[in-house]
Design a protein around this motif. Structure first.
Motif, PDB file in Angstrom:
ATOM      1  N   TYR A 130      45.931  42.048  39.108  1.00 36.36           N
ATOM      2  CA  TYR A 130      45.040  41.678  38.012  1.00 36.36           C
ATOM      3  C   TYR A 130      45.774  40.701  37.092  1.00 36.36           C
ATOM      4  O   TYR A 130      46.979  40.762  36.945  1.00 36.36           O
ATOM      5  N   ASP A 131      44.998  39.835  36.454  1.00 35.65           N
ATOM      6  CA  ASP A 131      45.578  38.895  35.506  1.00 35.65           C
ATOM      7  C   ASP A 131      44.563  38.603  34.422  1.00 35.65           C
ATOM      8  O   ASP A 131      43.416  39.050  34.498  1.00 35.65           O
ATOM      9  N   HIS A 132      44.966  37.833  33.423  1.00 32.31           N
ATOM     10  CA  HIS A 132      44.072  37.491  32.315  1.00 32.31           C
ATOM     11  C   HIS A 132      44.263  36.033  31.902  1.00 32.31           C
ATOM     12  O   HIS A 132      44.294  35.707  30.717  1.00 32.31           O
ATOM     13  N   MET A 133      44.377  35.172  32.906  1.00 39.23           N
ATOM     14  CA  MET A 133      44.561  33.750  32.641  1.00 39.23           C
ATOM     15  C   MET A 133      43.248  33.061  32.270  1.00 39.23           C
ATOM     16  O   MET A 133      43.244  32.074  31.554  1.00 39.23           O
ATOM     17  N   THR A 134      42.138  33.579  32.787  1.00 35.11           N
ATOM     18  CA  THR A 134      40.829  33.027  32.439  1.00 35.11           C
ATOM     19  C   THR A 134      40.035  34.093  31.687  1.00 35.11           C
ATOM     20  O   THR A 134      40.376  35.286  31.725  1.00 35.11           O
ATOM     21  N   GLU A 135      38.967  33.671  31.038  1.00 38.93           N
ATOM     22  CA  GLU A 135      38.131  34.615  30.292  1.00 38.93           C
ATOM     23  C   GLU A 135      37.544  35.673  31.231  1.00 38.93           C
ATOM     24  O   GLU A 135      37.491  36.860  30.892  1.00 38.93           O
ATOM     25  N   GLU A 136      37.122  35.256  32.407  1.00 38.39           N
ATOM     26  CA  GLU A 136      36.542  36.190  33.387  1.00 38.39           C
ATOM     27  C   GLU A 136      37.580  37.215  33.855  1.00 38.39           C
ATOM     28  O   GLU A 136      37.299  38.412  33.928  1.00 38.39           O
ATOM     29  N   GLU A 137      38.782  36.747  34.165  1.00 33.13           N
ATOM     30  CA  GLU A 137      39.859  37.660  34.585  1.00 33.13           C
ATOM     31  C   GLU A 137      40.208  38.638  33.465  1.00 33.13           C
ATOM     32  O   GLU A 137      40.436  39.815  33.715  1.00 33.13           O
ATOM     33  N   GLU A 138      40.250  38.125  32.240  1.00 34.75           N
ATOM     34  CA  GLU A 138      40.587  38.973  31.101  1.00 34.75           C
ATOM     35  C   GLU A 138      39.547  40.075  30.915  1.00 34.75           C
ATOM     36  O   GLU A 138      39.900  41.236  30.698  1.00 34.75           O
ATOM     37  N   LYS A 139      38.272  39.723  31.013  1.00 32.72           N
ATOM     38  CA  LYS A 139      37.210  40.730  30.881  1.00 32.72           C
ATOM     39  C   LYS A 139      37.367  41.812  31.946  1.00 32.72           C
ATOM     40  O   LYS A 139      37.230  43.000  31.655  1.00 32.72           O
ATOM     41  N   GLU A 140      37.616  41.402  33.183  1.00 33.53           N
ATOM     42  CA  GLU A 140      37.761  42.366  34.275  1.00 33.53           C
ATOM     43  C   GLU A 140      38.979  43.269  34.049  1.00 33.53           C
ATOM     44  O   GLU A 140      38.885  44.493  34.155  1.00 33.53           O
ATOM     45  N   MET A 141      40.104  42.663  33.715  1.00 30.17           N
ATOM     46  CA  MET A 141      41.332  43.444  33.545  1.00 30.17           C
ATOM     47  C   MET A 141      41.224  44.402  32.361  1.00 30.17           C
ATOM     48  O   MET A 141      41.584  45.576  32.469  1.00 30.17           O
ATOM     49  N   PHE A 142      40.736  43.919  31.230  1.00 27.89           N
ATOM     50  CA  PHE A 142      40.639  44.771  30.045  1.00 27.89           C
ATOM     51  C   PHE A 142      39.600  45.866  30.239  1.00 27.89           C
ATOM     52  O   PHE A 142      39.752  46.972  29.718  1.00 27.89           O
ATOM     53  N   SER A 143      38.556  45.595  31.009  1.00 30.09           N
ATOM     54  CA  SER A 143      37.572  46.619  31.338  1.00 30.09           C
ATOM     55  C   SER A 143      38.205  47.717  32.195  1.00 30.09           C
ATOM     56  O   SER A 143      37.979  48.915  31.965  1.00 30.09           O
ATOM     57  N   ARG A 144      39.008  47.313  33.173  1.00 34.12           N
ATOM     58  CA  ARG A 144      39.705  48.292  34.025  1.00 34.12           C
ATOM     59  C   ARG A 144      40.667  49.128  33.187  1.00 34.12           C
ATOM     60  O   ARG A 144      40.797  50.336  33.369  1.00 34.12           O
ATOM     61  N   GLN A 145      41.384  48.477  32.264  1.00 32.36           N
ATOM     62  CA  GLN A 145      42.308  49.205  31.385  1.00 32.36           C
ATOM     63  C   GLN A 145      41.571  50.282  30.616  1.00 32.36           C
ATOM     64  O   GLN A 145      42.015  51.433  30.556  1.00 32.36           O
ATOM     65  N   GLU A 146      40.440  49.918  30.022  1.00 35.60           N
ATOM     66  CA  GLU A 146      39.670  50.891  29.245  1.00 35.60           C
ATOM     67  C   GLU A 146      39.134  52.005  30.133  1.00 35.60           C
ATOM     68  O   GLU A 146      39.110  53.177  29.732  1.00 35.60           O
ATOM     69  N   ASP A 147      38.689  51.662  31.360  1.00 38.17           N
ATOM     70  CA  ASP A 147      38.215  52.685  32.300  1.00 38.17           C
ATOM     71  C   ASP A 147      39.314  53.714  32.576  1.00 38.17           C
ATOM     72  O   ASP A 147      39.065  54.922  32.582  1.00 38.17           O
ATOM     73  N   ILE A 148      40.520  53.230  32.800  1.00 43.99           N
ATOM     74  CA  ILE A 148      41.647  54.115  33.121  1.00 43.99           C
ATOM     75  C   ILE A 148      42.040  54.953  31.913  1.00 43.99           C
ATOM     76  O   ILE A 148      42.219  56.168  32.017  1.00 43.99           O
ATOM     77  N   LEU A 149      42.153  54.321  30.747  1.00 47.39           N
ATOM     78  CA  LEU A 149      42.531  55.058  29.536  1.00 47.39           C
ATOM     79  C   LEU A 149      41.471  56.106  29.193  1.00 47.39           C
ATOM     80  O   LEU A 149      41.807  57.223  28.793  1.00 47.39           O
ATOM     81  N   THR A 150      40.205  55.780  29.386  1.00 49.55           N
ATOM     82  CA  THR A 150      39.139  56.740  29.136  1.00 49.55           C
ATOM     83  C   THR A 150      39.184  57.874  30.151  1.00 49.55           C
ATOM     84  O   THR A 150      39.039  59.049  29.780  1.00 49.55           O
ATOM     85  N   ALA A 151      39.408  57.553  31.420  1.00 52.39           N
ATOM     86  CA  ALA A 151      39.514  58.592  32.456  1.00 52.39           C
ATOM     87  C   ALA A 151      40.647  59.558  32.148  1.00 52.39           C
ATOM     88  O   ALA A 151      40.539  60.762  32.397  1.00 52.39           O
ATOM     89  N   TYR A 152      41.718  59.033  31.590  1.00 57.00           N
ATOM     90  CA  TYR A 152      42.852  59.879  31.215  1.00 57.00           C
ATOM     91  C   TYR A 152      42.576  60.641  29.915  1.00 57.00           C
ATOM     92  O   TYR A 152      43.149  61.696  29.669  1.00 57.00           O
ATOM     93  N   GLY A 153      41.688  60.106  29.081  1.00 54.91           N
ATOM     94  CA  GLY A 153      41.385  60.749  27.797  1.00 54.91           C
ATOM     95  C   GLY A 153      42.179  60.185  26.641  1.00 54.91           C
ATOM     96  O   GLY A 153      42.338  60.837  25.609  1.00 54.91           O
ATOM     97  N   LEU A 154      42.679  58.976  26.809  1.00 57.43           N
ATOM     98  CA  LEU A 154      43.485  58.336  25.769  1.00 57.43           C
ATOM     99  C   LEU A 154      42.674  57.202  25.157  1.00 57.43           C
ATOM    100  O   LEU A 154      42.759  56.060  25.579  1.00 57.43           O
ATOM    101  N   THR A 155      41.865  57.560  24.163  1.00 64.69           N
ATOM    102  CA  THR A 155      41.005  56.571  23.536  1.00 64.69           C
ATOM    103  C   THR A 155      41.506  56.252  22.140  1.00 64.69           C
ATOM    104  O   THR A 155      42.377  56.935  21.612  1.00 64.69           O
ATOM    105  N   ARG A 156      40.937  55.215  21.556  1.00 65.06           N
ATOM    106  CA  ARG A 156      41.351  54.792  20.207  1.00 65.06           C
ATOM    107  C   ARG A 156      40.928  55.787  19.163  1.00 65.06           C
ATOM    108  O   ARG A 156      39.980  56.436  19.188  1.00 65.06           O
TER     109      ARG A 156
END
Length: 156
Positions: A130-156
């Motif tokens: 995964y990378d975040h060099m383009t806006e599309e890549e960034e959206k995908e990567m940051f969405s995956r990050q939030e999915d994982i953090l939420t699955a673990y239960g580590l939210t803001r």
């Protein structure tokens, strides 16, 4: 899935609960990403001076940063399926600045564990390509990050 994690705390500041969080969140990330077989990675925790030296040497940026990842075998989804199940898949190395983690937790108004979890997942996703060099890549990567953090239960 078996995940072998070589954890190196060069700062001597991580607690047992920090290490448990790191292991559990990496296991959650691997599960959410659908990885299987034997996986290996290393994760090092350093100070700002150490990460600045690495950033300068390998990325040509003479400044400290929060996380750097070195993927050993950047793979797409199709390639994950063809890895021999008997051979460990060595994903690569993640390096995280502990001082920067503390600073960013305070800056963003959340806990050290939330920031640490975010940086661990961010580095892990880079190991998977995964990378975040383009806006599309960034959206995908940051969405995956939030999915994982939420699955673990580590939210803001």
């Amino acid at each position: 899935m078996k995940l072998e994690i070589d954890m190196i705390d060069e700062t001597g500041t991580l607690t047992e609960s920090d290490e448990v969080l790191i292991r559990q969140i990496l296991e959650t990330a691997a599960t959410v990403e659908g990885l299987d077989g034997e996986l290996e990675l290393s994760i090092s925790f350093v100070d700002d001076q150490q990460i600045q030296e690495i950033n300068r040497e390998y990325r040509g940026k003479d400044a400290p940063t929060d996380v750097i990842s070195f993927a050993l075998n950047e793979m797409g989804e199709d390639e994950l399926d063809i890895i021999d199940a008997d051979t460990p898949n060595v994903l690569g190395d993640i390096i995280i600045s502990i001082p920067r983690t503390h600073e960013q937790a305070e800056e963003y108004g959340h806990s050290f564990h939330r920031e640490l979890g975010f940086l661990v997942v961010h580095g892990f996703l880079h190991l998977l390509g995964y990378d975040h060099m383009t806006e599309e890549e960034e959206k995908e990567m940051f969405s995956r990050q939030e999915d994982i953090l939420t699955a673990y239960g580590l939210t803001r």
